[in-house]
Design an enzyme around this catalytic site. Structure first.
Site, PDB file in Angstrom:
ATOM      1  N   GLY A 128       0.830  -1.196   0.000  1.00 29.93           N
ATOM      2  CA  GLY A 128       0.000   0.000   0.000  1.00 29.93           C
ATOM      3  C   GLY A 128       0.867   1.250   0.000  1.00 29.93           C
ATOM      4  N   SER A 129       0.391   2.264   0.692  1.00 28.10           N
ATOM      5  CA  SER A 129       1.058   3.572   0.626  1.00 28.10           C
ATOM      6  C   SER A 129       2.450   3.571   1.240  1.00 28.10           C
ATOM      7  CB  SER A 129       0.197   4.627   1.317  1.00 28.10           C
ATOM      8  OG  SER A 129      -1.039   4.709   0.647  1.00 28.10           O
ATOM      9  N   THR A 130       2.797   2.548   2.027  1.00 29.20           N
ATOM     10  CA  THR A 130       4.158   2.526   2.569  1.00 29.20           C
ATOM     11  C   THR A 130       5.164   2.417   1.428  1.00 29.20           C
ATOM     12  OG1 THR A 130       4.189   0.122   2.817  1.00 29.20           O
ATOM     13  CG2 THR A 130       3.404   1.390   4.692  1.00 29.20           C
TER      14      THR A 130
END
Lengths: 371, 633
Positions: free
Chosen positions: B321-323
């Site tokens: 995801g956004s990581t």
């Protein structure tokens, strides 16, 4: 050219074949007793052993009908192929983890370390038959043979199958001794062996292989295994006494105190039931076999054949001495079968191939005297 | 074939062969002498032995090495357990005896008979283990009725005892009776059935070291099973102990923070690669595996949607995801496509061809630069950037962090994750890479997969300025006296080669995520230490629709972070399966871990409630002075 002429038949070595078959027959009788207490589903062991002997006889026929000089020509190819297979086993073994000695080629499964015992004999015979040896091997002359035996021995040790590796080395060493080693070279080799051993021990052997060697040297070290087996085997042998407890009446055997009693410890079953007398007879038969093999080597009129005979005899000899030595507590437990006596197809095929080579050499001993 | 020189040599080799014949005969003579000794001289002794052959083998299992945390706190040690064994040679009435055992020990009939039958090929003096871990009552009963149960014996075996009922159970693994498959393998040739062996985790990988050397006594017994004398005895050698890199107090807090949620939390020292906490949740009870596991519990484990038996740190592969925007941002900076001033207008969506990609913030973030994009986790900014970079350039930067490969932590079955490239897709699906797929990859969706271990390793390498360490969990192997046998040092796998300038820009964005108003990771904020981090939410199913989703379709919540920003020491990665939002579900877990770590370092003062050792939590007796101090800090 290979051909069956009448002279080959008249020269056929019935004594050697006879000796072999007598030992094998005693072996079958003994396996019957050793497995009498087993709960076997399917073909009983002694019958299977009979089939293996028959297979062996066919091998004898096939191998002795072709002139053994053919082996001289194909030695390098055969050696190369088996070493290659050993390499493959190592690579394929990596994927399945643990020790892998078998190579699966579709329906066919082969264990290239076993034929290596014979192949090392052939390649050494070829090598030494071309050596100008007058007063024994020099240190320099030993270089090539050491590489030739070292490569497969290392590969087999990697599998890891220390027992077979040691046998291959013993066979090779015996052949070198038969060719003759200069005293200076002998001493140099012994001295050189020490650092090789130390370096190999430190860097080459893996932890569990070291453990195995240590177990080999000191069976009490490994817990439930060898130490107890040795004690039970010694009880079986010792309680046999002078005349034995009688066929099928060995208590150690029938009450199943013995480990692997139809394979590696078959001789211990025999000792219990037939006593010192029986053992003496079997040992006399084995000694005759070995001496006869050396006799074939002596009488053979060409160097290749003579060396071949020495090698085969050495192979049989070391199997016999290591196995019996183990059963009577002289050596630690190693999985080496007694030729013609222990149950097992692999051992029977290898040993019979050896005998076939001896027969082959023996019956062609006059072919070169006229040249 | 051979020349005339052969004749000259013939005599020589004949002499050698004669010598060999003599040698052979001599060796045979030794064999005969030995047989004479055994069968004639010693015959009577051995005959006596064989007539009264009532040898019993009592294996004495070596106590396994203990497992300690980095501060020397015991995590796993041993306690005695009793098992019931049978000596077949002494059993008079098999069916009667087995019937009695089934009744008194509550054994399964089929299982017991199977064990009996399986032992057929073995020597009679080997004991068959029929029940392990019997209760005190059963033990007493057997001792009292010993004479009525010929052939039955009780043997002591050390089994594992776990601190707090087991910490880091997925990492350390568990032990159990050796399986038939293992017994057949060469490396276990020393083992006997009934022996305990490491089944997975560190117990498995370090089996050789931990196990020690088992011993045994071969004893002669009379007809009633009473010991007459010991024939041989081998004293067991205790196994070596492992000192882990784990910190038990951090580990405990990580597990507490995860609670009953499914997920993983892992902490790593960014300066060495030492793993400080390794929590996979929910945990299982490792003790169940050393006895018989009740079927109900086993089935419960298997049916639980949260998959308690799975080591999620090592084998859980999640879309990051956004990581993953950390990687996309670094790639963009390094490739010169963006700098800190580059802005992108976020209208809430991004259109490529006929596909529309939405930002999680449907109303849009307005005009955003890199720092804001990281802080608010603006998707549109990274859609743009990813499209300009192309998937292969993103993958190249991911590979600098060794993503897509197992980290090599030294545990079995580690998963490699997945960093897709055009070539990979060509090979795997025989299809061309689509531009839209790059856009998904840019925000860590689509094909991208990472394990929590990779997440923490990536975060650590960002934090420490670009060194990729091999994560490791075993610090030292020590013997019983505490002597260090081997010690493991940090291992540098490589450096990322990314400029400090780019790193600083990304780091300041990550700092804003936690510490600035409007950042998505505020839940991880600490007053005493500056934390930097990145939240992530990874889609489990394509169709995202509001809250009422069934559990298994909810999004995973992720959070990666490190601290202190000024001079990073520790990196943390948290995944909460189906936790929906990284900021709310995962960040608090990271905060708990940071708190535990910095409390241990004396940077944060411990509130007294935590010190359960001195004051009971249940009593509610918070001592006033310290409690209020901690709150004020």
């Amino acid at each position: 050219m290979p051909m069956i002429d009448r002279r080959l038949l008249t020269n056929f070595d019935w004594t050697l074949l006879g000796l072999t078959l007598v030992i094998a027959a005693i072996g079958v009788v003994n396996i019957f007793s050793a497995t009498a207490s087993y709960n076997v589903i399917g073909t009983p062991y002694y019958l299977k052993q009979l089939y293996w002997i028959l297979t062996g006889l066919f091998l004898v026929l096939a191998v002795s009908s072709v002139d053994y000089h053919l082996l001289d020509d194909i030695a390098v190819w055969v050696y190369g192929t088996v070493v290659f297979l050993l390499l493959i086993v190592l690579v394929a073994g990596k994927t399945s983890m643990g020790a892998t000695r078998w190579l699966h080629l579709g329906v066919l499964s082969i264990q290239p370390s076993e034929p290596m015992k014979i192949v090392i004999i052939i390649i050494f015979a070829r090598l030494f038959s071309r050596y100008p040896v007058n007063s024994g091997l020099t240190l320099r002359g030993m270089g090539a043979p050491l590489v030739v035996v070292g490569l497969p021995a290392l590969l087999i040790m990697k599998q890891p199958d220390l027992g077979t590796a040691v046998l291959v080395l013993l066979i090779a060493g015996s052949m070198m001794l038969a060719v003759g080693v200069k005293p200076s070279a002998f001493i140099a080799m012994t001295v050189a062996a020490v650092p090789v051993f130390v370096v190999g021990w430190q860097f080459y052997l893996r932890e569990y292989q070291k453990n195995r060697v240590l177990d080999f040297l000191n069976p009490e070290r490994s817990r439930l295994g060898s130490g107890y087996h040795i004690i039970q085997s010694k009880i079986a042998v010792g309680s046999g006494g002078f005349v034995g407890k009688g066929y099928l009446r060995g208590t150690q055997t029938q009450l199943r105190f013995l480990p692997e009693q139809h394979t590696d410890f078959a001789f211990s079953v025999f000792s219990e039931e037939w006593g010192f007398l029986g053992c003496f007879v079997v040992l006399a038969l084995y000694l005759s076999l070995v001496l006869w093999g050396l006799q074939i080597a002596t009488r053979c009129n060409d160097r290749f054949g003579s060396l071949l005979a020495v090698g085969v005899t050495a192979m049989l000899f070391w199997h016999i001495v290591i196995n019996i030595g183990m059963v009577i507590g002289l050596f630690p437990v190693v999985g080496v079968p007694l030729p013609f006596f222990s149950y097992g197809g692999t051992s029977m095929v290898t040993s019979m191939t050896g005998v076939a080579l001896l027969l082959n050499i023996s019956m062609r001993r006059f072919m070169f005297s006229k040249n | 074939m051979t020349g005339p020189r052969f004749v000259k040599e013939a005599a020589k080799s004949e002499k050698n062969l004669l010598a060999l014949s003599l040698g052979v005969t001599a060796l045979f003579f030794i064999l005969i002498m030995r047989l004479w000794y055994l069968q004639i001289i010693k015959a009577e002794d051995y005959q006596n032995l064989s007539e009264n052959n009532r040898l019993r083998l009592v294996p004495v299992a070596a106590p396994r090495g203990t497992i300690l945390d980095r501060n020397g706190k015991l995590m796993i040690w041993n306690r005695p357990s009793f098992s019931v064994v049978l000596f077949k040679q002494d059993v008079k009435d098999k069916d009667l005896l087995l019937g009695q055992l089934i009744r008194y020990l509550e054994l399964e009939r089929d299982e017991l008979y199977e064990k009996w039958n399986k032992s057929r090929g073995r020597a009679k003096y080997f004991p068959i283990t029929v029940a392990s871990g019997i209760t005190q009552d059963q033990l007493e009963f057997l001792e009292e009725n010993r004479l009525n149960l010929p052939g039955v014996d009780v043997q002591m075996k050390p089994i594992r005892e776990y601190a707090d009922g087991g910490t880091a159970v997925h990492l350390v693994g568990y032990i159990g009776e050796i399986s038939e498959q293992d017994l057949a393998r060469d490396e276990f040739s020393h083992y006997n059935s009934g022996d305990y062996v490491g089944k997975n985790g560190l117990e498995r990988v370090w089996e050789k070291v931990l196990h020690g050397l088992d011993g045994g006594r071969l004893m002669e017994v009379d007809a009633r099973g009473r010991v007459l004398r010991t024939v041989t005895e081998t004293v067991p050698a205790i196994g070596k102990s492992l000192i882990l890199t784990l910190d038990r107090s951090i580990q405990q807090r990580a597990e507490e923070a995860l609670g009953a949620k499914a997920g993983a939390a892992v902490a790593m020292d960014v300066r060495t690669g030492e793993i400080l906490a390794f929590a996979s949740s929910p945990a299982f009870d490792p003790e169940l595996f050393s006895g018989r596991i009740p079927k109900t519990i086993w089935n419960g484990y298997l049916e639980d949607l949260r998959r308690p038996l799975i080591n999620k740190v090592l084998t859980g592969q999640y879309p990051p995801g956004s990581t993953f925007k950390i990687i996309t941002a670094l790639a963009g900076l390094e490739e010169g496509l963006i700098d800190e001033h580059t802005t992108v207008p976020c209208t809430g969506s991004y259109t490529l061809g006929n596909r529309t990609f939405h930002c999680w913030q449907r109303h849009g973030h307005g005009s955003v630069n890199l720092k804001m994009a990281l802080k608010q986790s603006c998707d549109v900014y990274f859609y743009h950037l990813a499209d300009r970079l192309g998937v292969d350039r993103i993958a190249a930067y991911a590979r600098k962090y060794r993503l897509g490969f197992p980290t090599g932590i030294g545990l079995e079955h580690e998963k490699p994750g997945l960093i897709p490239t055009t070539e990979w897709k060509e090979k795997k699906y025989k299809q061309k890479w689509a531009r839209g797929e790059t856009v998904s990859v840019g925000i860590g969706q689509g094909y991208v997969l990472m394990t929590p271990l990779q997440l923490v390793s990536m975060t650590a390498s960002v934090a420490n300025g670009g060194t990729v360490y091999r994560p490791y969990v075993v610090k030292k192997v020590v013997d019983q006296e505490g002597k260090v046998l081997s010690e493991f040092k940090p291992e540098v796998l490589g450096t990322t080669g990314i400029s400090q300038r780019s790193l600083q820009l990304v780091k300041s964005g990550l700092q804003a995520v936690v510490n600035e108003p409007g950042g998505t990771g505020g839940a991880a904020r600490l007053a005493e230490v500056t934390v930097a981090g990145k939240t992530g939410t990874s889609q489990v199913v394509k169709l995202r629709s509001g809250k009422g989703n069934p559990y298994q379709f909810r999004d995973h919540a992720l959070f990666v972070a490190f601290a202190p920003v000024e001079n990073p020491e520790i990196a943390v990665a948290v995944v909460v399966e189906h936790g929906e939002h990284g900021g709310s579900a995962a960040a608090p877990v990271a905060k708990a871990i940071f708190r535990a770590y910095f409390e241990g370092r004396g940077v944060i003062r411990k509130p007294v409630v935590r010190q359960g050792r001195y004051s009971s939590n249940r009593g509610g007796g918070v001592e006033p002075e310290e409690g209020s101090d901690a709150a004020g800090d």
